[in-house]
Write an enzyme that holds these catalytic residues in place. Sequence first.
Site, mmCIF file in Angstrom:
data_model
loop_
_atom_site.group_PDB
_atom_site.id
_atom_site.type_symbol
_atom_site.label_atom_id
_atom_site.label_comp_id
_atom_site.label_asym_id
_atom_site.label_seq_id
_atom_site.Cartn_x
_atom_site.Cartn_y
_atom_site.Cartn_z
ATOM 1 N N THR A 95 0.874 -1.175 0.000
ATOM 2 C CA THR A 95 0.000 0.000 0.000
ATOM 3 C C THR A 95 0.906 1.219 0.000
ATOM 4 O O THR A 95 1.631 1.478 0.966
ATOM 5 C CB THR A 95 -0.913 0.013 1.240
ATOM 6 O OG1 THR A 95 -1.627 -1.217 1.297
ATOM 7 C CG2 THR A 95 -1.887 1.178 1.163
ATOM 8 N N LYS A 170 -7.339 1.380 -3.195
ATOM 9 C CA LYS A 170 -6.969 0.941 -1.840
ATOM 10 C C LYS A 170 -7.243 2.070 -0.825
ATOM 11 O O LYS A 170 -7.669 1.813 0.308
ATOM 12 C CB LYS A 170 -5.494 0.526 -1.815
ATOM 13 C CG LYS A 170 -4.938 0.198 -0.443
ATOM 14 C CD LYS A 170 -5.458 -1.100 0.149
ATOM 15 C CE LYS A 170 -4.907 -1.283 1.564
ATOM 16 N NZ LYS A 170 -5.297 -2.532 2.188
ATOM 17 N N LYS A 238 0.017 5.089 8.244
ATOM 18 C CA LYS A 238 0.601 5.414 6.923
ATOM 19 C C LYS A 238 -0.495 5.519 5.864
ATOM 20 O O LYS A 238 -0.565 6.479 5.097
ATOM 21 C CB LYS A 238 1.611 4.315 6.575
ATOM 22 C CG LYS A 238 2.217 4.357 5.181
ATOM 23 C CD LYS A 238 1.826 3.230 4.247
ATOM 24 C CE LYS A 238 1.771 1.832 4.759
ATOM 25 N NZ LYS A 238 1.302 0.830 3.848
HETATM 26 P P1 NAP Z 1 5.493 -6.378 7.366
HETATM 27 O O1 NAP Z 1 5.227 -7.607 8.136
HETATM 28 O O2 NAP Z 1 6.219 -5.247 8.001
HETATM 29 O O3 NAP Z 1 6.219 -6.800 6.014
HETATM 30 C C1 NAP Z 1 6.969 -5.936 5.215
HETATM 31 C C2 NAP Z 1 8.249 -6.660 4.888
HETATM 32 O O4 NAP Z 1 8.994 -5.879 3.945
HETATM 33 C C3 NAP Z 1 9.140 -6.842 6.121
HETATM 34 O O5 NAP Z 1 9.508 -8.187 6.228
HETATM 35 C C4 NAP Z 1 10.320 -5.922 5.838
HETATM 36 O O6 NAP Z 1 11.566 -6.393 6.278
HETATM 37 C C5 NAP Z 1 10.333 -5.908 4.336
HETATM 38 N N1 NAP Z 1 11.007 -4.699 3.842
HETATM 39 C C6 NAP Z 1 10.747 -3.425 4.165
HETATM 40 N N2 NAP Z 1 11.600 -2.611 3.519
HETATM 41 C C7 NAP Z 1 12.389 -3.406 2.794
HETATM 42 C C8 NAP Z 1 13.456 -3.158 1.918
HETATM 43 N N3 NAP Z 1 13.873 -1.913 1.677
HETATM 44 N N4 NAP Z 1 14.078 -4.202 1.349
HETATM 45 C C9 NAP Z 1 13.646 -5.458 1.604
HETATM 46 N N5 NAP Z 1 12.636 -5.780 2.407
HETATM 47 C C10 NAP Z 1 12.019 -4.737 2.993
HETATM 48 O O7 NAP Z 1 4.113 -5.774 6.837
HETATM 49 P P2 NAP Z 1 2.846 -6.539 6.202
HETATM 50 O O8 NAP Z 1 1.771 -6.609 7.223
HETATM 51 O O9 NAP Z 1 3.276 -7.750 5.489
HETATM 52 O O10 NAP Z 1 2.366 -5.415 5.167
HETATM 53 C C11 NAP Z 1 3.037 -5.188 3.956
HETATM 54 C C12 NAP Z 1 2.284 -4.115 3.155
HETATM 55 O O11 NAP Z 1 0.959 -4.582 2.901
HETATM 56 C C13 NAP Z 1 2.141 -2.774 3.869
HETATM 57 O O12 NAP Z 1 2.209 -1.736 2.927
HETATM 58 C C14 NAP Z 1 0.751 -2.858 4.480
HETATM 59 O O13 NAP Z 1 0.183 -1.567 4.660
HETATM 60 C C15 NAP Z 1 0.028 -3.656 3.410
HETATM 61 N N6 NAP Z 1 -1.133 -4.448 3.862
HETATM 62 C C16 NAP Z 1 -1.075 -5.190 4.999
HETATM 63 C C17 NAP Z 1 -2.172 -5.919 5.398
HETATM 64 C C18 NAP Z 1 -2.178 -6.747 6.668
HETATM 65 O O14 NAP Z 1 -3.270 -7.098 7.134
HETATM 66 N N7 NAP Z 1 -1.028 -7.080 7.242
HETATM 67 C C19 NAP Z 1 -3.325 -5.926 4.621
HETATM 68 C C20 NAP Z 1 -3.348 -5.204 3.438
HETATM 69 C C21 NAP Z 1 -2.241 -4.463 3.074
HETATM 70 P P3 NAP Z 1 11.945 -6.494 7.828
HETATM 71 O O15 NAP Z 1 11.590 -7.910 8.160
HETATM 72 O O16 NAP Z 1 13.410 -6.220 7.895
HETATM 73 O O17 NAP Z 1 11.110 -5.477 8.557
#
Ligand code: NAP
Length: 291
Positions: A95, A170, A238
């Site tokens: 997102t 979104k 965010k």
């Molecule tokens: P998350 O658990 O924080 O996953 C993001 C991953 O990306 C983390 O493992 C992080 O690494 C990695 N990352 C961040 N910056 C990076 C970089 N520069 N290079 C390589 N890897 C990198 O978050 P999530 O819940 O999966 O959400 C991911 C996205 O989907 C977000 O934008 C969120 O708003 C969206 N989203 C989430 C949900 C939900 O319910 N969770 C639903 C819809 C949309 P690290 O392990 O080092 O932190």
Amino acid sequence: MKLGFIGTGVMGQAMVGHLLAAGHTVNVYNRTKAKTDELVANGAIWCDTPTEVASESEIIFTMVGYPSDVEEVYYGPQGIFQTAVTGKTLVDFTTSTPDLAERIYQTAKEKGAASIDAPVSGGDLGARNATLTIMVGGDEEAYQQVKPLFEVLGKTFQLQGGAGKGQHTKMANQIMIAGTMTGMTEMLVYANQAGLDLPRVIDTLSGGGAANWSMTNYSPRILKEDYSPGFFVKHFIKDLGIALDEAKKMGLDLPSTTLAKKLYDQLAEKGYENDGTQALIKLWWQDGKKS
Ligand code: NAP
């Protein structure tokens, strides 16, 4: 097909699992390498940089946290655009902002690649159960190419228009969720204070006009005092920030969404930014425990 996947957090981890189970080769990279261990044990191939993922894959997915992370994995010194991407397709599930989606689309086009923005909805459960909703912006041809892979990950997906329109869709989704999360939270606070039986109230409301996804998925977690993410408070802040910025650019005032963001900002200030969004109730219930 040779796929790449950058970002294996809460969402990415489950999504890569489905792509592997469907028989694809998946090259993976994540900032914290340990979060790819299980996937590598199940057949994913570790790459040292996003550049390497891009050079080894035909379709490259990204699912990182913030727009700044997206910028880094596409444009950074070890980013996707550091390698030739001619003929490849780039898909950002993060997102992020409509502007950044448009910029990536243009850069990709100049380099002979296709790019679509494809943020998702459905939460951690949607990712785990492969029932995600995917909101797509970009060209029809790229969408048709990637659609069979969306079928592996989700249930509902539609092309909403050109680059950035997936992100705008979104934002529309998050504006709605802002209302259902605040509504659900205040409903529980009120019902509890009135001495009602909360599981019974939720069951009854689920059959009426107040039924909604937030209540179905998050109220059971609140009753179990489970505030783990799910969907991080910090990511919702965010998203609401992006939605309000975009609304401002369009000359729109969205007072309810503004208030929802204020409440989530307060929650983060209290130290709960790494909780799941259901933790909003902690603004009323001490440590999320009902009295
Ligand atoms: P998350 O658990 O924080 O996953 C993001 C991953 O990306 C983390 O493992 C992080 O690494 C990695 N990352 C961040 N910056 C990076 C970089 N520069 N290079 C390589 N890897 C990198 O978050 P999530 O819940 O999966 O959400 C991911 C996205 O989907 C977000 O934008 C969120 O708003 C969206 N989203 C989430 C949900 C939900 O319910 N969770 C639903 C819809 C949309 P690290 O392990 O080092 O932190």
